[in-house]
Scaffold this active site. Structure first.
Site, PDB file in Angstrom:
ATOM      1  N   ARG A   1     -10.259 -11.810   1.991  1.00  0.00           N
ATOM      2  CA  ARG A   1     -10.734 -12.438   1.454  1.00  0.00           C
ATOM      3  C   ARG A   1      -9.856 -14.333   1.298  1.00  0.00           C
ATOM      4  NH1 ARG A   1     -11.993  -9.901  -3.935  1.00  0.00           N
ATOM      5  NH2 ARG A   1     -11.084  -8.146  -2.465  1.00  0.00           N
ATOM      6  N   LYS A  45       0.815  -1.478   0.058  1.00  0.00           N
ATOM      7  CA  LYS A  45       0.077   0.059  -0.118  1.00  0.00           C
ATOM      8  C   LYS A  45       0.700   1.185   0.183  1.00  0.00           C
ATOM      9  CE  LYS A  45      -4.070  -1.974   2.953  1.00  0.00           C
ATOM     10  NZ  LYS A  45      -5.062  -1.855   1.336  1.00  0.00           N
TER      11      LYS A  45
HETATM   12  N1  BES Z   1      -7.444  -3.931   4.929  1.00  0.00           N
HETATM   13  C1  BES Z   1      -7.846  -3.471   3.604  1.00  0.00           C
HETATM   14  C2  BES Z   1      -9.830  -2.753   3.526  1.00  0.00           C
HETATM   15  C3  BES Z   1      -9.732  -1.262   3.456  1.00  0.00           C
HETATM   16  C4  BES Z   1      -9.557  -0.620   3.361  1.00  0.00           C
HETATM   17  C5  BES Z   1      -9.750  -1.815   4.411  1.00  0.00           C
HETATM   18  C6  BES Z   1      -9.272   0.953   3.704  1.00  0.00           C
HETATM   19  C7  BES Z   1     -10.682  -0.166   5.541  1.00  0.00           C
HETATM   20  C8  BES Z   1     -10.119   0.407   4.489  1.00  0.00           C
HETATM   21  C9  BES Z   1      -7.750  -4.661   2.211  1.00  0.00           C
HETATM   22  O1  BES Z   1      -7.373  -5.677   2.704  1.00  0.00           O
HETATM   23  C10 BES Z   1      -7.721  -4.518   1.144  1.00  0.00           C
HETATM   24  O2  BES Z   1      -6.460  -3.767   0.836  1.00  0.00           O
HETATM   25  N2  BES Z   1      -8.442  -4.313  -0.076  1.00  0.00           N
HETATM   26  C11 BES Z   1      -8.209  -4.103  -1.021  1.00  0.00           C
HETATM   27  C12 BES Z   1      -8.408  -4.779  -2.294  1.00  0.00           C
HETATM   28  C13 BES Z   1      -8.005  -4.700  -3.845  1.00  0.00           C
HETATM   29  C14 BES Z   1      -6.933  -5.524  -3.322  1.00  0.00           C
HETATM   30  C15 BES Z   1      -9.179  -5.729  -4.620  1.00  0.00           C
HETATM   31  C16 BES Z   1      -9.144  -2.327  -1.810  1.00  0.00           C
HETATM   32  O3  BES Z   1     -10.090  -2.238  -1.161  1.00  0.00           O
HETATM   33  O4  BES Z   1      -7.881  -1.390  -2.382  1.00  0.00           O
HETATM   34 MN    MN Z   2      -5.282  -5.545   1.857  1.00  0.00          MN
END
Ligand code: BES
Ligand code: MN
Ligand code: ZN
Length: 491
Positions: free
Chosen positions: A351, A277
């Site tokens: 997931r 990230k």
């Molecule tokens: N933990 C994150 C989701 C999240 C984002 C929670 C912002 C709280 C605030 C999750 O693991 C994630 O990174 N999801 C990605 C999925 C994508 C790579 C398909 C996302 O939402 O960008």
């Molecule tokens: Mn994630």
């Protein structure tokens, strides 16, 4: 904060909290306070615009002729509109107000105004719950200026006509608050302190003394059993992944009913893994275990109130980190279900954790219904913002009951669709599925992915709580910390 229930009487110190209904109609205790203070309230009412609207306040500081440090007059609004949620908010506002005033002790007169539809014990208990929720603070890592952070209010005596009945009505709510506080604590803890094994230890410590059976599976055991998807997520971390299984059985011994199961995402820190990230998006990712925290808090609340139900909680605890051992985009993992997953983005890790936790739960417990909670997608935050969690379900009745519980508790949910059309977006070139969908409808494709690990004869609901598990903006009085503890009251 200590909360007790007492019979109405004279007050010898601290704040005296009394009420008025809309139209500035003083309730009996307010009339007594007014008399004791030589008509100070009546005079103040003439000098201010106070109308007795819900949450309106009027302060009389150091009233002459009284030992009380202040009389705090609270507006209740329209008596017929008083409900549990409103009373809780009011209780929280009162506590916040007393904190801000630096009061350390208070008596809160809990009287039922004429025309109200709520009974006395309930009214007192929900005011008390609100005050208790507002008393939460997370200041263990502060070493300076503690008086700026610690909440001053130490004792709250709720004066009610039948204090024993009020105390009894509050007992179940106090258990609920304990569960919420545990969930908040877990979410607020920094990730260097709360890594998977530490989370597991805390869950065990908090729950086993209440009669919850807590088991912790480490990596060796999970490997033996084949939880390849969950283990894949944790393999770039120096911290060991854990699966925690919590069982509460408050049902009669003769009951043959299958349990209801709660499954939680417990990513103690989500860096994104090798699909790292950006820095800004990584902040707050200590809270990516909020689903697991809500499940743990729920089990605590159920046990503390000796709920006559059979419930299991299963949480997958991992840390998603990049290192030489981490999973790569392009890797293929074999899940506990046997289905293979092409990992195209290591940041879509929740997931993977939930997939194996689901299969494990189903095989072991054969539950009649399962609800999973996860801070699963940024997409749900874009869709619903901070006021609703997303709910996805294969069972209309379960979805409707969650909607109803949400309206009742204030932890609201909004249903989004599951549909084979979205499911198709998970097709992989080389494995049974890939772990990401397309660029759009990300919360839905994530839910479709989870659905592939749920047997369709089980009622299932998935709650995407990414927008509600923590808060960076304005705070509600009953939710005074970053971690909200969202989910415990809903469940
Ligand atoms: N933990 C994150 C989701 C999240 C984002 C929670 C912002 C709280 C605030 C999750 O693991 C994630 O990174 N999801 C990605 C999925 C994508 C790579 C398909 C996302 O939402 O960008
Ligand atoms: Mn994630
Ligand atoms: Zn995550």
């Amino acid at each position: 904060m200590q909360i007790s229930f007492v019979a109405p009487g004279e007050i010898s110190q601290g704040a005296w909290v009394v009420a008025a209904a809309e139209g500035a109609a003083l309730l009996p205790a307010a009339v007594r306070a007014d008399k004791a203070a030589g008509g100070a309230l009546t005079r103040a009412l003439k000098a201010t615009p106070f109308k007795g609207k819900a949450g309106e306040f009027l302060d009389i500081v150091a009233p002459a002729g009284l030992k009380a440090s202040r009389i705090l007059l609270v507006g209740l609004g329209k008596p017929a509109a008083l409900d549990e949620k409103g009373l809780e908010t009011l209780g929280a506002k009162i506590a916040a107000r007393l904190q801000a005033a630096g009061e350390s002790t208070a008596v809160l007169e809990a009287e039922v105004p004429k025309g109200a539809r709520i009974v006395a014990p309930q009214l007192a208990a929900y005011l008390a719950l609100g005050a208790r929720l507002a008393s939460y603070g997370f200041d263990k890592y502060r070493t300076r200026n503690l008086e700026d952070f610690r909440k001053s209010l130490k004792t709250l005596r709720v004066a009610a006509a039948g204090p024993a009945a009020a105390k009894k009505a509050y007992a179940g709510l106090a258990a609920l608050a304990d569960g919420i506080f545990l969930a908040r604590d877990l979410v607020n803890e920094p990730p260097n302190i709360l890594y998977p094994a530490e989370f597991a230890r805390r869950a065990k410590a908090a729950l086993s003394r209440l009669g919850v059976k807590v088991e912790v599976l480490g990596e060796a055991e999970m490997k033996r059993q084949g939880l390849g998807a969950l283990l894949g997520v944790g393999q770039g971390s120096t911290r060991e992944s854990q699966l925690v299984v919590m069982q509460w059985n408050g049902a009669p011994k003769s009951s043959k009913a299958k349990p209801i199961a709660f499954v939680g995402k417990g990513v103690c820190f989500d860096s994104g893994g090798l699909s790292l990230k950006p820095g800004g998006a990584m902040m707050g990712m200590k809270g990516d275990m909020a689903g697991a925290a809500a499940v743990t808090g729920t089990l605590l609340a159920l046990a503390a109130r000796k709920a006559p139900v059979k419930a299991v909680g299963v949480i997958g605890l991992v840390e998603n980190m990049p290192d030489g051992g981490a999973i790569r985009p392009d890797d293929v993992l074999t899940s506990l279900s046997g289905q293979t997953i092409e990992v195209l983005n290591t940041d879509a890790e929740g997931r993977l954790v939930l997939a194996d936790a689901q299969t494990y739960t189903r095989r072991r417990f054969g539950q009649r219904a399962v609800i999973d909670l996860a801070t699963l997608t940024g997409a749900i935050v874009q869709t619903l913002g901070f006021e609703h969690a997303g709910v996805f379900s294969n069972d209309d009745k379960l979805a409707e009951r969650l909607g109803e519980a949400g309206r009742h508790t204030g932890e609201r949910v909004w249903r989004l669709p599951l549909d084979p059309f979205y499911d198709k977006m998970l097709k992989s070139k080389i494995a049974d599925m890939k772990n990401i969908g397309g660029p759009n409808s990300g919360a839905i494709t994530a839910a479709q992915f989870l659905g592939r690990f749920v047997e369709n004869d089980t009622a299932w609901a998935h709650l995407d709580i990414a927008g509600v598990a923590w808060q960076d903006g304005e705070r509600k009085p009953a939710i005074p910390s970053w971690g909200t503890g969202w989910g415990v009251r809903l469940l």
